[in-house]
Enzyme design. Sequence first.
Site, mmCIF file in Angstrom:
data_model
loop_
_atom_site.group_PDB
_atom_site.id
_atom_site.type_symbol
_atom_site.label_atom_id
_atom_site.label_comp_id
_atom_site.label_asym_id
_atom_site.label_seq_id
_atom_site.Cartn_x
_atom_site.Cartn_y
_atom_site.Cartn_z
ATOM 1 N N GLN A 1 -3.152 2.803 9.658
ATOM 2 C CA GLN A 1 -1.901 2.645 9.042
ATOM 3 C C GLN A 1 -0.973 3.432 10.014
ATOM 4 O OE1 GLN A 1 -4.627 3.357 7.374
ATOM 5 N NE2 GLN A 1 -4.661 2.500 5.321
ATOM 6 N N ASN B 1 -5.673 12.837 0.032
ATOM 7 C CA ASN B 1 -4.527 11.872 0.782
ATOM 8 C C ASN B 1 -5.613 11.019 1.647
ATOM 9 O OD1 ASN B 1 -2.100 10.907 1.674
ATOM 10 N ND2 ASN B 1 -2.403 11.954 3.516
ATOM 11 N N LYS B 2 -5.029 10.081 2.721
ATOM 12 C CA LYS B 2 -5.881 9.479 3.411
ATOM 13 C C LYS B 2 -6.847 10.201 4.080
ATOM 14 C CE LYS B 2 -5.623 5.775 3.729
ATOM 15 N NZ LYS B 2 -6.535 4.782 3.001
ATOM 16 N N ASP C 1 -1.760 10.961 -2.305
ATOM 17 C CA ASP C 1 -2.089 10.027 -3.366
ATOM 18 C C ASP C 1 -2.324 10.577 -4.729
ATOM 19 O OD1 ASP C 1 -3.023 8.545 -0.795
ATOM 20 O OD2 ASP C 1 -2.862 7.107 -2.040
ATOM 21 N N ARG D 1 -6.496 0.052 -7.641
ATOM 22 C CA ARG D 1 -7.151 1.059 -6.713
ATOM 23 C C ARG D 1 -7.087 2.420 -7.631
ATOM 24 N NH1 ARG D 1 -4.127 1.362 -0.930
ATOM 25 N NH2 ARG D 1 -6.391 2.265 -0.405
ATOM 26 N N ARG E 1 0.886 -1.120 -0.052
ATOM 27 C CA ARG E 1 -0.198 -0.013 0.096
ATOM 28 C C ARG E 1 0.928 1.511 0.058
ATOM 29 N NH1 ARG E 1 1.754 1.731 4.164
ATOM 30 N NH2 ARG E 1 0.530 3.829 3.683
ATOM 31 N N GLY E 2 0.227 2.579 -0.056
ATOM 32 C CA GLY E 2 1.090 3.647 -0.265
ATOM 33 C C GLY E 2 1.094 3.938 -1.689
ATOM 34 N N ALA E 3 0.798 5.220 -2.341
ATOM 35 C CA ALA E 3 0.912 5.781 -3.459
ATOM 36 C C ALA E 3 1.994 5.093 -4.438
ATOM 37 C CB ALA E 3 0.479 7.009 -3.719
HETATM 38 O O1 MRU Z 1 -4.910 3.236 1.628
HETATM 39 P P1 MRU Z 1 -3.248 3.500 1.724
HETATM 40 O O2 MRU Z 1 -2.712 3.037 3.033
HETATM 41 O O3 MRU Z 1 -2.629 2.974 0.566
HETATM 42 O O4 MRU Z 1 -3.040 5.006 1.767
HETATM 43 C C1 MRU Z 1 -2.008 5.694 1.926
HETATM 44 C C2 MRU Z 1 -2.059 7.144 2.065
HETATM 45 O O5 MRU Z 1 -2.962 7.778 1.942
HETATM 46 C C3 MRU Z 1 -0.442 7.867 1.739
HETATM 47 O O6 MRU Z 1 -0.564 9.078 3.002
HETATM 48 C C4 MRU Z 1 -0.250 7.994 0.540
HETATM 49 O O7 MRU Z 1 -0.425 7.046 -0.196
HETATM 50 C C5 MRU Z 1 1.055 8.593 0.376
HETATM 51 S S1 MRU Z 1 2.247 7.264 0.682
HETATM 52 C C6 MRU Z 1 3.875 8.093 0.386
#
Ligand code: MRU
Length: 363
Positions: free
Chosen positions: A219, A270-271, A260, A113, A74-76
């Site tokens: 997270q 973002n999240k 993201d 996603r 996970r994470g962009a």
């Molecule tokens: O749903 P996730 O855990 O993939 O969400 C991740 C985030 O929102 C991060 O802040 C974002 O992807 C940046 S990661 C460098």
Amino acid sequence: MFLLTARYTLHSAPNPRTPPRSSSVPPAVRALRWDSAARTLRILDQRFLPREVIERELRTLDEVDDAIRSLAVRGAPAIGVAAALGLVASFARMPQVSRAAVQAGIERLATARPTAVNLPWAMAQMQSVVASAPSDGAALLDALAAVAERLLANDEAMCDAIGRHGATLIADGARVLTHCNAGALATTGIGTALAPVYTAVAAGRRVEVVACETRPLLQGSRITAWELSRAGIPVTLCTDGMAASLMQAGRVDLVIVGADRIAANGDVANKIGTYALAVAARHHGIPFYAAAPSSSIDPAAPDGAAIPIEQRAADEVRRVGEQLLAPPDVAVFNPAFDVTPAALVTAIITDRGIERPPFRFAR
Ligand code: MRU
């Protein structure tokens, strides 16, 4: 390929304001490992953190697709690179590599996603090879591997650059609030929001992090608190609802979050929960920064309204694991991301420098 023509001062020429490169504190964990010779991809399965540290190999398109959808990886930035390497690993295990099959695999992974633009961005680069590479299976696979490995190397380098630029914003003794996990485990390097923290600490500054737990999938508590603890960086956990009160009490000096997708006007997806932090930070006069590689910028989205927001399963909110926290059939909102308007963003830290408003990211 997105080109940024915004008013970055950093292009290929060295910039006198660029801080000297310092070696960052190694985060001690990696989201994924790639064996170039064997073309194998192993991920740290983040669903089980911090209880269990499980690495597993992704061998098929189904496994790669499922790992991205289920947030095992996970994470962009990490999902873009994992999709590219996973595509190569999957086809390396198939008896034949046809353009049509690769094309179908790219289309499938690009939509695993919807919010992080890094995923379709990485898949677009793999797609460009399918169009131009020789049709022969082995040569096509070699060409795909070269692109995927370049994405891997570039992502790591972009994290280092974000760290160098962002560290200039962190004074000795600073208390940084962050949300979700935008650290090493969200990228293939030292992270985005946490990269300035690692770099500032490596330069000898004392930095404390406040990590919001990040409901519903936690997270912040499961991953950020674990990652920073392993790196020996002081971290204090708070529930999402505590953040504004900590700001009011003067216990936060700056906020740094990941992204993201960043729209052309600087709106930041973002999240979920990030927007509330930005509102609270503005109210309390606390700087609010988003940190992201250029691969997270989507100049084709004029503003945040054009960014698709992933809606996830209701049971992620109703339950933690098997534990029911609410009536089993209660209606639930579960958008995984929100959009922070550019007007609330003090600056955006990218691999190219620190961009301040008015933001204008163009092709
Ligand atoms: O749903 P996730 O855990 O993939 O969400 C991740 C985030 O929102 C991060 O802040 C974002 O992807 C940046 S990661 C460098």
